[in-house]
Structure formats: C-alpha cells, structure tokens
Design an enzyme around this catalytic site. Sequence first.
Site, PDB file in Angstrom:
ATOM      1  NE  ARG A  66      -3.130   0.364   3.139  1.00 32.59           N
ATOM      2  CZ  ARG A  66      -2.630   0.574   4.366  1.00 32.59           C
ATOM      3  NH1 ARG A  66      -1.988   1.702   4.642  1.00 32.59           N
ATOM      4  NH2 ARG A  66      -2.762  -0.335   5.304  1.00 32.59           N
ATOM      5  CE1 TYR A 119     -14.726  10.551 -16.142  1.00 29.12           C
ATOM      6  CE2 TYR A 119     -14.287  10.774 -13.806  1.00 29.12           C
ATOM      7  CZ  TYR A 119     -14.723  10.021 -14.877  1.00 29.12           C
ATOM      8  OH  TYR A 119     -15.164   8.745 -14.678  1.00 29.12           O
ATOM      9  CG  ASP A 191      -7.345  15.717 -15.272  1.00 31.24           C
ATOM     10  OD1 ASP A 191      -6.652  15.101 -16.113  1.00 31.24           O
ATOM     11  OD2 ASP A 191      -8.403  15.255 -14.797  1.00 31.24           O
ATOM     12  CE  LYS A 216     -10.455   7.664 -18.435  1.00 30.74           C
ATOM     13  NZ  LYS A 216     -10.811   8.973 -17.876  1.00 30.74           N
TER      14      LYS A 216
HETATM   15  C1  LIG Z   1     -11.414   9.438 -16.681  1.00 36.22           C
HETATM   16  C2  LIG Z   1     -10.963  10.743 -16.173  1.00 36.22           C
HETATM   17  C3  LIG Z   1     -10.729  10.944 -14.805  1.00 36.22           C
HETATM   18  C4  LIG Z   1     -11.018   9.875 -13.771  1.00 36.22           C
HETATM   19  O1  LIG Z   1     -10.111   8.817 -13.893  1.00 36.22           O
HETATM   20  P1  LIG Z   1     -10.448   7.287 -13.482  1.00 36.22           P
HETATM   21  O2  LIG Z   1      -9.173   6.606 -13.852  1.00 36.22           O
HETATM   22  O3  LIG Z   1     -11.628   6.868 -14.291  1.00 36.22           O
HETATM   23  O4  LIG Z   1     -10.723   7.273 -12.030  1.00 36.22           O
HETATM   24  C5  LIG Z   1     -10.232  12.174 -14.399  1.00 36.22           C
HETATM   25  N1  LIG Z   1      -9.994  13.160 -15.287  1.00 36.22           N
HETATM   26  C6  LIG Z   1     -10.218  12.999 -16.605  1.00 36.22           C
HETATM   27  C7  LIG Z   1      -9.947  14.128 -17.538  1.00 36.22           C
HETATM   28  C8  LIG Z   1     -10.713  11.800 -17.088  1.00 36.22           C
HETATM   29  O5  LIG Z   1     -10.968  11.654 -18.402  1.00 36.22           O
END
Ligand SMILES: *Cc1c(COP(=O)(O)O)cnc(C)c1O
Length: 401
Positions: A66, A119, A191, A216
């Site tokens: 962890r 998101y 982000d 992604k």
């Molecule tokens: C998908 C996404 C998230 C969240 O990520 P997860 O891996 O699904 O928890 C955050 N920011 C953006 C821009 C995203 O496309």
Amino acid sequence: MAARKKEPGFATLCIHGKKHLDKHEGEKPIRAISTPIFQSSTFAFENAEHGAAVFRGEDASYVYTRLGNPTQTALEIEMAYLEKGEAALALASGMAAATTAVLNCCQVGDHIVSGDTLYGGTHQLFTQTLPRMGITVTEVPANDPANFAKAIKKNTKLIYLETPANPTLVLTDIKAVVKIARAKGIPVLVDNTFCTPYLQNPLEMGADIVLHSATKYIGGHGDTVAGILVGKADWIMQARMEILRDVGGCISPFNAWLLLRGLKTLPVRMDRHMANAMEVAQFLSYHPKVDKVIFPGLKTHPQHQLAASQQRGFGGMISFMVSGGREGGRVVMDNVKLCTLAVSLGDVDTLIEHPATMTHSTYNEEELLTVGIDPAMVRISVGLENVEDIIADLRQALALI
Ligand SMILES: *Cc1c(COP(=O)(O)O)cnc(C)c1O
C-alpha cells in the site's frame, strides 16, 4: 568548452527511462528488459531492529505494497521523469489521484477554485462529496483566467484545472492562471489526462501538481484503471505517507506494470491518435448532417491559437453535434459498427459516447447548459484503427439520421 550532453528525445525516454530496478541480485545476474512485477503484499525485514528503523523513517526499505512496491516505484520514476517533476505517486484510479491531491492540499473550511467543465466524477467530488466534508469548490468558466482571479477567497487552498476539458475541449491558459495563483501562494493542479506528457508539461509552465487518469492514454489499451500525481518531492511524500497510507487507494503491482508497458509506445500511439483525429474532425466538419465539431486542431475552435502555443499537438478527442439534436446523436451511437459505444477514452479502440447521459450525467440539466455540454453532444475518442475505416463507419451511421 565541453559540449553539453543533449537530452534524449521523448520516445527514447519512454522506452529506456531511467534504467532502474531491472537488476536482480539472485544466484545468477539478471538484467530484465521489462521491469519485473513484484507481486508481493509485504517485504521481509532483515531483523527486528531493521523493521523498527523502517517504521521510525530511518531506513527507506519497502514495507508493504500500500505504501510502496518496486514495480510501482519504477512507474513513479518514469512518470516524474516524463512530466519533468521531482516525484510521482501512482494510485488506483484517476479519482483516487484527485481525492488524494485534494486531501493533501485542503482540510475542513478550505476552498478550491476549478474550471466548470471537468470529468463528471471530479465534478461530483467537488459538488457533492467534498462539501459534505466541509471543503467548498467554486467552478468558473475556464477559458478566461480572470474568472479564477475573481473566485479566489481567503481560504482558497487549491486551483484545479483540466485542460483541454472533458468533454467540451475548452482550454485554460496555464501560465496565466499560474501567475494569478503564485501572487496569492495557491498551488495549481492540472489534470493532464487529455494531453499526456507527450503534448503538454504543466510543471514547466509553473503548475505545482500534475494529475493523470492513467486509465486513458498512458495505459492506452483499455485494460487498466489507474491514476498518477506528479509534483514536488515533499508534497508527494506527504501524499504517500499521510493520504495514501490512511485512505488506501494504492495501485496494484500488475497495473503499475501495464502502465510501464503502455508508456513505451505512448508517443507512437499519440502521433497516430492525433493524425486520425485530425482526419475524422475534417470529415465531420464537412458532413451535411453535422452541425458543429469541437476539436482544438480546427481553426474554428475558439482557442485554436492557445492550443497551438500551449500544446505540442491537438490530441485525439473530438466532440460534435449532429442535426436532429439529441435524437440524431442517438442514431449515430446506436448504429456505429466499428466504433464502440463505451465511456473511457485514449484506448487503441475508437470509443463513442454521450456525455450528457453518461460520463457527465453528474451535471444537472442547468449545469449542462451553463458549461456547454449540449444534450446533442457526442464525444469520440479516436482510436488507432485505419482512419478510412473509422470514417466509413461514421459515414454509414450519419446517413441513417
Ligand atoms: C477518466 C478521467 C478521470 C477519472 O479517472 P479514473 O481513472 O476513471 O478514475 C479524471 N480526469 C479525466 C480528464 C478523465 O478523463
């Protein structure tokens, strides 16, 4: 005068990285080309005193997965390197990264300013979950940095950007917001999921923290859920030793390994995603059944200039509105055969979805309209198939409207 050693290119860095943890001190010397998966929950101490020293923080040996695991460390070193940051923390998901970042910056009574298109999960965190814990968020239109300046309060402890934003592809001028935040001593988080470090390095523009949903483009194959934070070493250390330790959103060694593998092909994949997206965007913008195409690479995008100067490419995400509004969009989504009707993005497969009722259903009707998530908007994550096939699929689906 000694010639300055030239920094290797991005693709080289992705493949060769820092060359760490590939040696194993076994009976025979091994040098693995791929970082091993240390599928171990716990790590043995040499003796009781060693264990105690580790817990006193005097010895940096691994303890428990962890808190840290060699495969996870390998990923963190790579990501810090590619994002040009001091350190990184890998987590179980992009949302685990978001909550970890927020909890590491804020406590009850604090305030966050963020862009208003985020998101859907992040929007839900900001408008539902954090307020229950006494942390408030003001969401502002992110295309004008002055909106961030206006929303800052005495208790603002974090500015949270998503650029380009999901799914409206609105950009934020990172340097301009950093300037505003610096004057007030407020950290800026970006982000960077849509751009990846291949197209944008927010830390070089003065941001303090970078967040990725590594689910992604970093993973890239639709087989992993994961998140990453990159920032200053002391901030990352606190995120690990306080928030990750206590909240527990750790990444599994196997998922860390999948991301390490994904990173090796990141620039090659991104180049093809972008080339395909440009062709798909052009096809859509000339199609008589398409009313509007949102893609930062098109001159019609209101922030095309900012995208060209702030990013090293326009990415692989497109949003568009077809004639016939929401029903027209439904016809397209229900009739594509090659493109997959699914959320998520950045995969080798082309994915198509409806933000208003899927990824961004956490926005109520009024919010959807305010932030520009048209109920007719369809979002497409352009994959790596032959672009003629993607276009042919969209053409046959659009013909049914
Ligand atoms: C998908 C996404 C998230 C969240 O990520 P997860 O891996 O699904 O928890 C955050 N920011 C953006 C821009 C995203 O496309």
